[in-house]
Write a protein that holds these residues in place. Structure first.
Motif, PDB file in Angstrom:
ATOM      1  N   GLN A   1     -16.045 -32.673   7.065  1.00  0.00           N
ATOM      2  CA  GLN A   1     -15.752 -33.282   5.764  1.00  0.00           C
ATOM      3  C   GLN A   1     -17.023 -33.887   5.200  1.00  0.00           C
ATOM      4  OE1 GLN A   1     -12.383 -35.948   6.417  1.00  0.00           O
ATOM      5  NE2 GLN A   1     -11.012 -34.284   5.803  1.00  0.00           N
TER       6      GLN A   1
ATOM      7  N   HIS B   1     -16.177 -22.586  -5.800  1.00  0.00           N
ATOM      8  CA  HIS B   1     -14.888 -21.925  -6.028  1.00  0.00           C
ATOM      9  C   HIS B   1     -14.846 -20.569  -5.310  1.00  0.00           C
ATOM     10  CE1 HIS B   1     -13.976 -24.397  -9.905  1.00  0.00           C
ATOM     11  NE2 HIS B   1     -13.675 -25.039  -8.806  1.00  0.00           N
TER      12      HIS B   1
ATOM     13  N   GLU C   1     -14.390 -21.236  -1.680  1.00  0.00           N
ATOM     14  CA  GLU C   1     -13.023 -21.693  -1.464  1.00  0.00           C
ATOM     15  C   GLU C   1     -12.051 -20.525  -1.515  1.00  0.00           C
ATOM     16  OE1 GLU C   1     -10.416 -25.585  -2.708  1.00  0.00           O
ATOM     17  OE2 GLU C   1     -11.845 -24.794  -4.157  1.00  0.00           O
TER      18      GLU C   1
ATOM     19  N   GLY D   1     -11.869 -18.720   1.628  1.00  0.00           N
ATOM     20  CA  GLY D   1     -11.340 -19.473   2.756  1.00  0.00           C
ATOM     21  C   GLY D   1     -12.392 -20.131   3.631  1.00  0.00           C
TER      22      GLY D   1
ATOM     23  N   ARG E   1     -12.843 -26.005   1.547  1.00  0.00           N
ATOM     24  CA  ARG E   1     -11.898 -26.573   0.592  1.00  0.00           C
ATOM     25  C   ARG E   1     -12.660 -27.632  -0.196  1.00  0.00           C
ATOM     26  NH1 ARG E   1      -8.198 -27.744   3.846  1.00  0.00           N
ATOM     27  NH2 ARG E   1      -8.734 -29.910   4.274  1.00  0.00           N
ATOM     28  N   SER E   2     -12.593 -27.539  -1.506  1.00  0.00           N
ATOM     29  CA  SER E   2     -13.382 -28.424  -2.356  1.00  0.00           C
ATOM     30  C   SER E   2     -12.472 -29.272  -3.232  1.00  0.00           C
ATOM     31  CB  SER E   2     -14.331 -27.598  -3.243  1.00  0.00           C
ATOM     32  OG  SER E   2     -15.104 -28.439  -4.068  1.00  0.00           O
ATOM     33  N   SER E   3     -12.754 -30.569  -3.263  1.00  0.00           N
ATOM     34  CA  SER E   3     -12.056 -31.481  -4.161  1.00  0.00           C
ATOM     35  C   SER E   3     -13.092 -32.447  -4.719  1.00  0.00           C
ATOM     36  CB  SER E   3     -10.939 -32.234  -3.435  1.00  0.00           C
ATOM     37  OG  SER E   3     -11.462 -32.962  -2.336  1.00  0.00           O
TER      38      SER E   3
ATOM     39  N   THR F   1     -14.837 -29.688   2.332  1.00  0.00           N
ATOM     40  CA  THR F   1     -14.410 -29.577   3.728  1.00  0.00           C
ATOM     41  C   THR F   1     -14.680 -28.169   4.224  1.00  0.00           C
ATOM     42  OG1 THR F   1     -12.660 -31.215   3.368  1.00  0.00           O
ATOM     43  CG2 THR F   1     -12.485 -29.820   5.325  1.00  0.00           C
TER      44      THR F   1
ATOM     45  N   LEU G   1     -14.105 -25.087   6.406  1.00  0.00           N
ATOM     46  CA  LEU G   1     -12.969 -24.516   7.121  1.00  0.00           C
ATOM     47  C   LEU G   1     -13.391 -23.431   8.097  1.00  0.00           C
ATOM     48  CD1 LEU G   1     -10.462 -24.146   4.119  1.00  0.00           C
ATOM     49  CD2 LEU G   1     -10.663 -26.058   5.735  1.00  0.00           C
TER      50      LEU G   1
END
Length: 202
Positions: free
Chosen positions: A130, A154, A157, A160, A163-165, A170, A172
Protein backbone atom coordinates in the motif's frame (compact mmCIF):
# COMPACT_ATOMS: atom_id res chain seq x y z
CA UNK A 1 12.06 19.90 3.44
CA UNK A 2 15.08 17.86 4.57
CA UNK A 3 17.69 19.94 2.77
CA UNK A 4 17.50 22.71 0.17
CA UNK A 5 19.41 22.97 -3.09
CA UNK A 6 22.55 25.12 -3.01
CA UNK A 7 22.28 25.57 0.76
CA UNK A 8 24.57 24.06 3.40
CA UNK A 9 23.20 20.74 4.62
CA UNK A 10 22.54 21.06 8.34
CA UNK A 11 22.47 17.36 9.21
CA UNK A 12 22.73 13.83 7.88
CA UNK A 13 19.50 11.84 8.11
CA UNK A 14 19.28 8.08 8.51
CA UNK A 15 15.68 7.25 7.61
CA UNK A 16 13.95 4.63 9.74
CA UNK A 17 10.56 4.80 8.01
CA UNK A 18 9.22 6.69 5.02
CA UNK A 19 10.65 7.88 1.72
CA UNK A 20 12.50 11.05 0.74
CA UNK A 21 12.84 12.32 -2.81
CA UNK A 22 15.92 13.94 -4.31
CA UNK A 23 14.72 16.59 -6.75
CA UNK A 24 16.08 19.27 -9.02
CA UNK A 25 14.05 22.38 -8.08
CA UNK A 26 11.83 23.80 -10.78
CA UNK A 27 8.31 24.95 -11.43
CA UNK A 28 5.73 23.40 -9.14
CA UNK A 29 7.28 20.09 -7.94
CA UNK A 30 10.59 20.08 -9.80
CA UNK A 31 12.20 17.01 -11.37
CA UNK A 32 12.91 13.91 -9.32
CA UNK A 33 16.26 12.17 -9.76
CA UNK A 34 16.08 9.56 -7.01
CA UNK A 35 14.52 8.34 -3.77
CA UNK A 36 15.92 7.33 -0.41
CA UNK A 37 14.50 5.25 2.43
CA UNK A 38 15.79 3.01 5.21
CA UNK A 39 18.26 1.42 2.78
CA UNK A 40 20.43 4.54 2.70
CA UNK A 41 20.89 8.00 4.14
CA UNK A 42 20.46 11.66 3.21
CA UNK A 43 23.50 13.91 3.27
CA UNK A 44 25.79 12.61 0.51
CA UNK A 45 27.79 15.88 0.13
CA UNK A 46 28.80 15.71 3.79
CA UNK A 47 30.66 12.45 3.11
CA UNK A 48 32.19 13.56 -0.18
CA UNK A 49 33.62 16.80 1.18
CA UNK A 50 31.02 19.29 -0.02
CA UNK A 51 28.62 21.29 2.09
CA UNK A 52 25.74 21.10 -0.40
CA UNK A 53 24.68 20.20 -3.92
CA UNK A 54 22.19 21.58 -6.49
CA UNK A 55 19.34 19.27 -5.39
CA UNK A 56 16.71 19.40 -2.67
CA UNK A 57 15.78 16.42 -0.52
CA UNK A 58 12.11 16.54 0.41
CA UNK A 59 9.24 14.49 1.76
CA UNK A 60 6.38 14.57 -0.74
CA UNK A 61 4.13 11.60 -0.07
CA UNK A 62 4.29 10.51 3.54
CA UNK A 63 6.06 11.36 6.76
CA UNK A 64 9.64 10.36 7.45
CA UNK A 65 11.10 9.32 10.79
CA UNK A 66 14.78 8.80 11.39
CA UNK A 67 17.97 9.76 13.16
CA UNK A 68 19.58 13.13 12.41
CA UNK A 69 23.22 13.88 13.12
CA UNK A 70 24.35 17.51 12.98
CA UNK A 71 26.67 18.16 10.03
CA UNK A 72 29.91 18.95 11.87
CA UNK A 73 29.47 15.99 14.24
CA UNK A 74 28.68 13.72 11.31
CA UNK A 75 31.76 14.83 9.37
CA UNK A 76 33.87 14.16 12.44
CA UNK A 77 32.40 10.66 12.80
CA UNK A 78 33.10 9.94 9.13
CA UNK A 79 36.69 11.17 9.46
CA UNK A 80 37.39 9.14 12.60
CA UNK A 81 35.55 5.87 11.89
CA UNK A 82 36.94 3.99 8.89
CA UNK A 83 34.27 1.27 9.07
CA UNK A 84 31.45 3.84 9.04
CA UNK A 85 33.11 5.70 6.18
CA UNK A 86 33.40 2.49 4.16
CA UNK A 87 29.73 1.63 4.60
CA UNK A 88 28.66 5.18 3.71
CA UNK A 89 30.80 5.23 0.57
CA UNK A 90 29.31 1.92 -0.55
CA UNK A 91 25.86 3.38 0.09
CA UNK A 92 26.77 6.32 -2.12
CA UNK A 93 27.87 3.91 -4.85
CA UNK A 94 24.43 2.29 -4.69
CA UNK A 95 22.86 5.75 -4.95
CA UNK A 96 24.99 6.51 -8.02
CA UNK A 97 23.78 3.30 -9.65
CA UNK A 98 20.17 4.21 -8.84
CA UNK A 99 20.60 7.63 -10.47
CA UNK A 100 22.26 6.09 -13.54
CA UNK A 101 19.57 3.43 -13.89
CA UNK A 102 16.95 6.17 -13.63
CA UNK A 103 18.57 8.01 -16.54
CA UNK A 104 18.66 4.81 -18.58
CA UNK A 105 15.02 4.02 -17.78
CA UNK A 106 13.84 7.54 -18.57
CA UNK A 107 15.80 7.57 -21.82
CA UNK A 108 14.95 4.11 -23.11
CA UNK A 109 11.65 3.02 -21.59
CA UNK A 110 8.09 4.07 -22.18
CA UNK A 111 5.87 5.32 -19.37
CA UNK A 112 4.42 2.00 -18.18
CA UNK A 113 7.80 0.28 -17.55
CA UNK A 114 9.09 3.44 -15.84
CA UNK A 115 6.01 3.51 -13.65
CA UNK A 116 6.36 -0.18 -12.79
CA UNK A 117 10.00 0.39 -11.82
CA UNK A 118 9.14 3.28 -9.58
CA UNK A 119 6.24 1.50 -7.85
CA UNK A 120 8.53 -1.43 -7.02
CA UNK A 121 11.26 0.87 -5.70
CA UNK A 122 8.79 2.71 -3.52
CA UNK A 123 7.35 -0.58 -2.27
CA UNK A 124 10.82 -1.72 -1.22
CA UNK A 125 11.32 1.39 0.90
CA UNK A 126 7.97 1.47 2.67
CA UNK A 127 7.84 -2.31 3.12
CA UNK A 128 4.22 -2.50 2.06
CA UNK A 129 2.04 -3.06 -1.00
CA UNK A 130 0.00 0.00 0.00
CA UNK A 131 1.69 3.15 -1.28
CA UNK A 132 0.37 6.46 0.03
CA UNK A 133 1.15 8.54 -3.07
CA UNK A 134 -0.69 11.10 -5.16
CA UNK A 135 -0.80 11.24 -8.94
CA UNK A 136 1.15 14.53 -8.77
CA UNK A 137 3.94 12.90 -6.81
CA UNK A 138 4.14 9.92 -9.16
CA UNK A 139 4.27 12.31 -12.12
CA UNK A 140 7.36 13.97 -10.63
CA UNK A 141 9.03 10.61 -10.04
CA UNK A 142 8.49 9.22 -13.54
CA UNK A 143 9.00 12.53 -15.35
CA UNK A 144 5.66 13.04 -17.04
CA UNK A 145 2.43 14.98 -16.68
CA UNK A 146 -0.22 14.10 -14.13
CA UNK A 147 -2.72 13.23 -16.88
CA UNK A 148 -0.29 10.68 -18.28
CA UNK A 149 0.17 9.09 -14.86
CA UNK A 150 -3.60 8.87 -14.33
CA UNK A 151 -4.05 7.10 -17.67
CA UNK A 152 -1.13 4.73 -16.95
CA UNK A 153 -2.45 3.86 -13.49
CA UNK A 154 -5.86 3.10 -14.99
CA UNK A 155 -4.17 0.79 -17.50
CA UNK A 156 -2.30 -1.05 -14.74
CA UNK A 157 -5.50 -1.27 -12.73
CA UNK A 158 -7.39 -2.67 -15.69
CA UNK A 159 -4.73 -5.36 -16.07
CA UNK A 160 -5.10 -6.30 -12.39
CA UNK A 161 -1.60 -5.22 -11.38
CA UNK A 162 -2.64 -2.47 -8.95
CA UNK A 163 -5.66 -0.86 -7.34
CA UNK A 164 -5.67 2.92 -7.38
CA UNK A 165 -7.70 5.32 -5.27
CA UNK A 166 -7.26 8.90 -4.15
CA UNK A 167 -3.81 9.21 -2.55
CA UNK A 168 -3.25 5.44 -2.48
CA UNK A 169 -1.91 2.85 -4.91
CA UNK A 170 -2.06 -0.80 -3.85
CA UNK A 171 0.15 -3.33 -5.60
CA UNK A 172 -1.77 -6.52 -6.39
CA UNK A 173 0.74 -8.36 -8.57
CA UNK A 174 4.39 -7.49 -7.92
CA UNK A 175 5.66 -10.24 -10.23
CA UNK A 176 3.74 -8.78 -13.16
CA UNK A 177 5.09 -5.31 -12.35
CA UNK A 178 8.61 -6.76 -12.30
CA UNK A 179 8.08 -8.27 -15.74
CA UNK A 180 6.66 -4.99 -17.00
CA UNK A 181 9.67 -3.06 -15.69
CA UNK A 182 11.70 -5.14 -18.17
CA UNK A 183 15.12 -4.69 -16.60
CA UNK A 184 14.47 -1.17 -15.37
CA UNK A 185 14.25 -2.62 -11.87
CA UNK A 186 16.86 -4.91 -10.38
CA UNK A 187 20.32 -3.53 -11.12
CA UNK A 188 20.32 -1.09 -8.19
CA UNK A 189 18.82 -3.71 -5.92
CA UNK A 190 21.54 -6.24 -6.80
CA UNK A 191 24.19 -3.61 -6.14
CA UNK A 192 22.65 -2.89 -2.75
CA UNK A 193 22.63 -6.59 -1.88
CA UNK A 194 26.26 -6.91 -2.95
CA UNK A 195 27.61 -3.84 -1.15
CA UNK A 196 25.33 -3.19 1.83
CA UNK A 197 23.34 -6.22 2.92
CA UNK A 198 26.39 -8.36 3.81
CA UNK A 199 27.30 -5.66 6.35
CA UNK A 200 23.80 -5.67 7.82
CA UNK A 201 23.46 -9.42 8.21
CA UNK A 202 26.98 -10.38 9.39
Amino acid sequence: MISEADQPIAAALFIESGVASIVKPGEQYGTAIGIAGPEGFCGTPLVLGGEYWPYSTIVQADRVTGIMIEASSFRQLVAEDADLRSVLLRSIQVKMVQLAEGLISNGQQRLLPRLARWLLMYRDRVGSDQLAVTHEYIAVMVGTRRSGVTAALHELEGAGLIRSSRGLATILNADALLALAAGGYGVTEKEHARLIEPEIYV
